[in-house]
Design an enzyme around this catalytic site. Sequence first.
Site, PDB file in Angstrom:
ATOM      1  N   LYS A 171       0.882  -1.173   0.000  1.00 43.02           N
ATOM      2  CA  LYS A 171       0.000   0.000   0.000  1.00 43.02           C
ATOM      3  C   LYS A 171       0.912   1.213   0.000  1.00 43.02           C
ATOM      4  O   LYS A 171       2.018   1.166   0.531  1.00 43.02           O
ATOM      5  CB  LYS A 171      -0.849   0.019   1.265  1.00 43.02           C
ATOM      6  CG  LYS A 171      -1.853  -1.100   1.354  1.00 43.02           C
ATOM      7  CD  LYS A 171      -3.263  -0.545   1.437  1.00 43.02           C
ATOM      8  CE  LYS A 171      -4.278  -1.646   1.555  1.00 43.02           C
ATOM      9  NZ  LYS A 171      -4.785  -1.788   2.921  1.00 43.02           N
ATOM     10  N   HIS A 190       1.449   6.819   2.616  1.00 44.34           N
ATOM     11  CA  HIS A 190       0.697   8.056   2.406  1.00 44.34           C
ATOM     12  C   HIS A 190       0.893   9.014   3.579  1.00 44.34           C
ATOM     13  O   HIS A 190       1.551   8.675   4.561  1.00 44.34           O
ATOM     14  CB  HIS A 190      -0.782   7.762   2.167  1.00 44.34           C
ATOM     15  CG  HIS A 190      -1.427   7.065   3.318  1.00 44.34           C
ATOM     16  ND1 HIS A 190      -1.953   7.757   4.381  1.00 44.34           N
ATOM     17  CD2 HIS A 190      -1.609   5.759   3.580  1.00 44.34           C
ATOM     18  CE1 HIS A 190      -2.447   6.891   5.247  1.00 44.34           C
ATOM     19  NE2 HIS A 190      -2.245   5.683   4.785  1.00 44.34           N
ATOM     20  N   HIS A 225       0.684   8.074   7.316  1.00 47.23           N
ATOM     21  CA  HIS A 225       1.829   7.445   7.969  1.00 47.23           C
ATOM     22  C   HIS A 225       2.934   8.442   8.280  1.00 47.23           C
ATOM     23  O   HIS A 225       3.827   8.161   9.060  1.00 47.23           O
ATOM     24  CB  HIS A 225       2.377   6.300   7.116  1.00 47.23           C
ATOM     25  CG  HIS A 225       1.484   5.104   7.120  1.00 47.23           C
ATOM     26  ND1 HIS A 225       0.903   4.606   5.987  1.00 47.23           N
ATOM     27  CD2 HIS A 225       1.043   4.330   8.145  1.00 47.23           C
ATOM     28  CE1 HIS A 225       0.148   3.569   6.302  1.00 47.23           C
ATOM     29  NE2 HIS A 225       0.201   3.387   7.614  1.00 47.23           N
TER      30      HIS A 225
HETATM   31  N1  ARG Z   1       0.063  -1.005  10.001  1.00 49.63           N
HETATM   32  C1  ARG Z   1      -0.862  -0.292  10.822  1.00 49.63           C
HETATM   33  C2  ARG Z   1      -1.585   0.772  10.000  1.00 49.63           C
HETATM   34  O1  ARG Z   1      -1.100   1.189   8.987  1.00 49.63           O
HETATM   35  C3  ARG Z   1      -0.205   0.392  11.990  1.00 49.63           C
HETATM   36  C4  ARG Z   1       0.498  -0.541  12.954  1.00 49.63           C
HETATM   37  C5  ARG Z   1       0.726   0.103  14.298  1.00 49.63           C
HETATM   38  N2  ARG Z   1       1.424  -0.747  15.213  1.00 49.63           N
HETATM   39  C6  ARG Z   1       0.897  -1.804  15.856  1.00 49.63           C
HETATM   40  N3  ARG Z   1       1.653  -2.510  16.636  1.00 49.63           N
HETATM   41  N4  ARG Z   1      -0.371  -2.111  15.712  1.00 49.63           N
HETATM   42  O2  ARG Z   1      -2.662   1.187  10.380  1.00 49.63           O
END
Ligand code: ARG
Length: 564
Positions: free
Chosen positions: A125, A128, A131
């Site tokens: 993905k 963006h 993030h």
């Molecule tokens: N990959 C997730 C997202 O883009 C965020 C992960 C955050 N960290 C975790 N340990 N859940 O929404």
Amino acid sequence: MDFKNEIAKQIAHAAGLQAEEVLPFLEVPPNAEMGDFAYPCFRLAKVLRQAPNQIAAQLAEKMQDVAFLQKVEAAGPYLNFFVDKSLFSRSVLTKVLQQQADYGKSELGKGKTIVIDYSSPNIAKPFHVGHLRSTVIGNALYQIHQALGYHCVGINHLGDWGTQFGKLIVAYQKWGSKEAVEEQGIQELMRIYVKFHEEAEKDPSLDDEARGWFVKMQNGEEEAIRLWKWFYDISIREFERVYKMLGVSFDAYTGESFYNDKMAPVVEELKEKGLLKESEGAMIVDLEDENMPPCLIIRKDGGTLYATRDITAALYRKKTYNFDKCLYLTALDQNLHFAQWFAVIKKMGYDWYKDLIHVPFGLVSLESGKLSTRHGHVVLMEELLNQSISETSRIIAEKNPNLENKDEVAKQVGIGAVIFNDLYNSRIKDVVFSWERMLNFDGETGPYVQYTHARACSILKKAGNTFAADVDFSLLGDAASTAVCKLLADYPAKIAEAAAKLEPYILTRHLVDLAQAFNKFYHDNPILNSEEATKNARLAVVSAVAIVLKNGLALLGIQAPEQM
Ligand code: ARG
């Protein structure tokens, strides 16, 4: 000498208290005419059984002969302190000039470990602007804690596992090509992923096929893993380009896939502890007593979930790093997810569940409206940073066409502006991108603080980058110099406060205040044309400001060019 501390001691001594009871309530009055520090006596009224005004008057009386204080005045219920300006500036400036890059650092967090889970984008993905916040805030909290002596572990918990990769494999086999993926990278992966969703609406059997591929991934089957790994490598390459631009790095890239073979024992433990319940074919942990919907652990089809991996990761991190705190940086909309699985850890009987901290933040929007990821209208980080750099180049070409390393400076300023804009408000507030505001060299912006730093550097350069060591601090008695010195003195406390509140904006705003105070100082006080001793003393101020602005920007993840 720490004046605030010393004053707290004096008050404590006069009132029969401990300095620690006084210190947190010492204020800096908004207006320097009311003193350099002030103590509100309301809180003593109960203990001393007297009216606050009376207490203030008596304490003022008792403190007339303290050497570093010019005077102590009672003003109603307040006790106002006026410090000896020359002693004050001597103490602050000497410290900054001695410690240089170390000024602001401390050992507050010595022996403590803090794990910071940040950035954590999803494979295949686009990276963006949503993030961006996690990356930028996480990095600032990392740098800030490191400056306070904590042992920091920065983890990129990549979203690199889950049924969506089964979908991607199906989509690739049906509508993708090797060439297109190699050429277009994430963009092409995104295109076929969107296509999958469109097609699956018409033909639900595609979803079953996708689930089948994810099961193959979980079982480690070769073809499934090969394709997944390929998507992974392509994505990481793109992410790392952005990290490089932002100057961000991680201690570990342990994403969700890392926990694939570590979840079974955790599920077993949940079972043994009597926490797993069957519900409509799935396995859940009931959270009714916590007033939350159940936490889904295993799907009907046997697949694990985001929460299953987060629980497993937390146990792994506790075992591996024995953290004192573990922070999770994500947008506010994941509140429930974290609250749920934190509660599961609590139910498992681990009292360190309270050291797991979700650090949420608000949305990012462009002036034209909310940014979306699902429909392809994404604003890519890389594009955004490049745009900021090119806007900055344009401004520099206008303002300073003869600047030597223009391209390098445009990068530092353009990227710094984006980071600064993100860290300017409390995390929970939404961030709006407005080039005009972010890149305003006179606003409360990154470029403004960087420009102020460059101005200080240029003054020092014109003075031959030296000044005499025997500074006459009595020449710095004016209000503008004192205001600068106060902000310099407060800088270490601001770092500690930013860490305690997990709010980098505390530091960001302090740098703006310091830059503004410095520009006033510079406006009020001629430097290079002054008589020798005065010039020398003022150069000491300029040098200390350059040091602190640079140190502070570094903690935010922003560079400080010497010319711009
Ligand atoms: N990959 C997730 C997202 O883009 C965020 C992960 C955050 N960290 C975790 N340990 N859940 O929404």
